[in-house]
Design a protein around this motif. Structure first.
Motif, mmCIF file in Angstrom:
data_model
loop_
_atom_site.group_PDB
_atom_site.id
_atom_site.type_symbol
_atom_site.label_atom_id
_atom_site.label_comp_id
_atom_site.label_asym_id
_atom_site.label_seq_id
_atom_site.Cartn_x
_atom_site.Cartn_y
_atom_site.Cartn_z
ATOM 1 N N LYS A 1 -4.422 -3.962 -5.733
ATOM 2 C CA LYS A 1 -5.006 -4.560 -7.058
ATOM 3 C C LYS A 1 -5.038 -5.920 -7.091
ATOM 4 N N SER B 1 -9.669 1.853 -8.446
ATOM 5 C CA SER B 1 -8.776 2.443 -7.494
ATOM 6 C C SER B 1 -9.587 3.370 -6.592
ATOM 7 N N TYR C 1 -12.054 2.532 -4.702
ATOM 8 C CA TYR C 1 -12.203 1.714 -3.311
ATOM 9 C C TYR C 1 -11.309 0.584 -3.229
ATOM 10 N N GLU C 2 -10.223 0.325 -3.724
ATOM 11 C CA GLU C 2 -9.095 -0.693 -3.632
ATOM 12 C C GLU C 2 -7.860 -0.089 -3.577
ATOM 13 N N VAL C 3 -7.177 -0.288 -2.475
ATOM 14 C CA VAL C 3 -5.649 0.002 -2.613
ATOM 15 C C VAL C 3 -4.643 -1.308 -2.923
ATOM 16 N N SER D 1 0.792 -1.300 0.162
ATOM 17 C CA SER D 1 -0.057 0.009 -0.011
ATOM 18 C C SER D 1 0.879 1.165 -0.103
#
Ligand code: HCA
Ligand code: CU
Length: 379
Positions: free
Chosen positions: A304, A298, A300-302, A241
């Motif tokens: 992948k 991206s 709501y996602e850090v 992250s």
């Protein structure tokens, strides 16, 4: 932070998990998988534990893995000699320094600990192995005692000194302070080993790295004594992250397999909320989320999912759904429907979902029924 190494201790700390019993074949399989994943070190149970532990340690040391092999011993000459004889690349020596462990476990004073360590490392120094010295229950030890011991072993030339939050009592601020101070006192690399009794194992490992630690102990799924330590996947997620490049040296798509293999071997499920590999880790549900994720993941996602060989899932059959999610499903099914029709179905889905839990099949049926009710058009 970018130059850190993982000391993977599934074959040592992990063996201390209540459900763990690994056969020789299983240990070799775990070691090989960790090697393929790319961890820098694997740590194995002390050869003093049992005759089979000794044979297994030697067998894995002989495999010729890229990852360096370590074993773990108490701080005494006899144990350390047996460790060297297994042919490992390094020996991780540990001794308790807190007054609790000094009074109730091995009964030695700080000066006696230093004498013992001196004897052990004078010997190890001549053996061409990596030498690590760690204090057990570091967080409940007197810092002045600690620094005195660490400075003594640093002078002898140990490669790493370790901090162990044996009881999982530390918080990230404390770990950061302790590692920062230690960083100023010794030349050796610094390793952190943290238990998870109070939920800080990953955060503490990360704080240690930020303060100058170079090596972090992990186990697959975090298994270990009591509720375990920093998990391999959790540490990877935390560092990813900050910058995915920092963990690009590992074969990330192997994580799922590693977690599944260990879960099966120790007879537990991968927790639903596990980092990366929990079953809902990449599932999006609420309409506002799904709309944004469909436009750009991206939002709501850090992490992948594709970097870990996984895929995201958009959950649409429920009353929090939105028409963008329903549109996405219609597109997946190759059904041409107007915005008007999609919005109508979305309302129907919400009405039904208020009455009972819906399945994807039911949503699909509504979509198909709508398409079938359209007048035939020329192809
Ligand atoms: C234990 C030992 C240890 C050792 C850690 C280390 C701990 O089982 O009590 O060698 O750094 O947590 O203190 O796992
Ligand atoms: Cu431990």
């Amino acid at each position: 932070l970018e130059k850190f190494s993982i000391i993977e201790s599934t074959l040592r700390e992990g063996e201390q998990f209540v459900n763990a019993f690994f056969t020789t074949e299983q240990k070799i399989r775990i070691a090989s998988l960790l090697d393929a994943f790319g961890v820098e070190y694997i740590e194995m149970t002390t050869p003093c534990a049992s005759p089979q532990s000794e044979r297994d340690c030697a067998a894995i040391a002989k495999l010729g893995l890229k990852t360096k092999t370590l074993t773990h011993t108490r701080c005494n000459l006899e144990d350390v000699k047996l460790a060297v004889e297994t042919g490992v690349n390094g020996v991780d020596v540990v001794i308790g320094t807190s007054s609790k462990l000094r009074d109730f476990s091995h009964g030695r004073s700080i000066n006696q600990i230093i004498d013992l360590a001196q004897e052990v490392f004078e010997y190890l120094r001549k053996q061409n192995v990596e030498m690590r010295f760690s204090t057990e229950d570091t967080l409940r030890s007197d810092p002045e005692d600690l620094f005195q011991v660490y400075e003594a072993v640093d002078k002898i030339g140990v490669h790493r000194v370790g901090i162990a939050d044996t009881v999982g009592i530390g918080n990230p601020r404390q770990i950061y302070d302790l590692v920062s101070q230690l960083r100023k006192r010794v030349k050796a690399d610094i390793e952190f080993h943290g238990h998870n009794d109070t939920g800080c194992a990953i955060a503490n490992a990360f704080a240690a790295l930020e303060a100058g630690a170079t090596h972090i102990d992990t186990t697959i799924l975090g298994i270990g004594e009591r509720n375990g330590i920093t998990s391999l996947g959790g540490l990877v997620a935390r560092i990813y992250s900050v910058n995915p490049e920092y963990v690009a040296k590992y074969q990330l798509p192997l994580l799922m397999h590693l977690d599944q293999v260990i879960a099966r071997l120790v007879n537990v499920d991968i927790p639903f909320n596990n980092y990366i590999t929990g079953f809902s880790a990449f599932t999006h549900k609420a309409g506002i989320h799904t709309k944004a994720v469909l436009n750009n993941p991206s939002t709501y996602e850090v992490l992948k999912p594709e970097d870990f060989g996984l895929t995201r899932y958009i959950h649409i059959a429920h009353r929090l759904t939105g028409w963008n999610a329903i549109r996405y499903r219609a597109d997946q099914l190759g059904l041409e429907l107007t915005d008007e029709e999609i919005k109508h179905i979305t309302e129907e889905v919400k009405t039904l979902a208020d009455l009972h839990p819906l399945t994807l099949d039911e949503v699909d049926s509504l979509l198909h029924a709508m398409r079938n009710s359209q007048p035939e058009t020329e192809a």
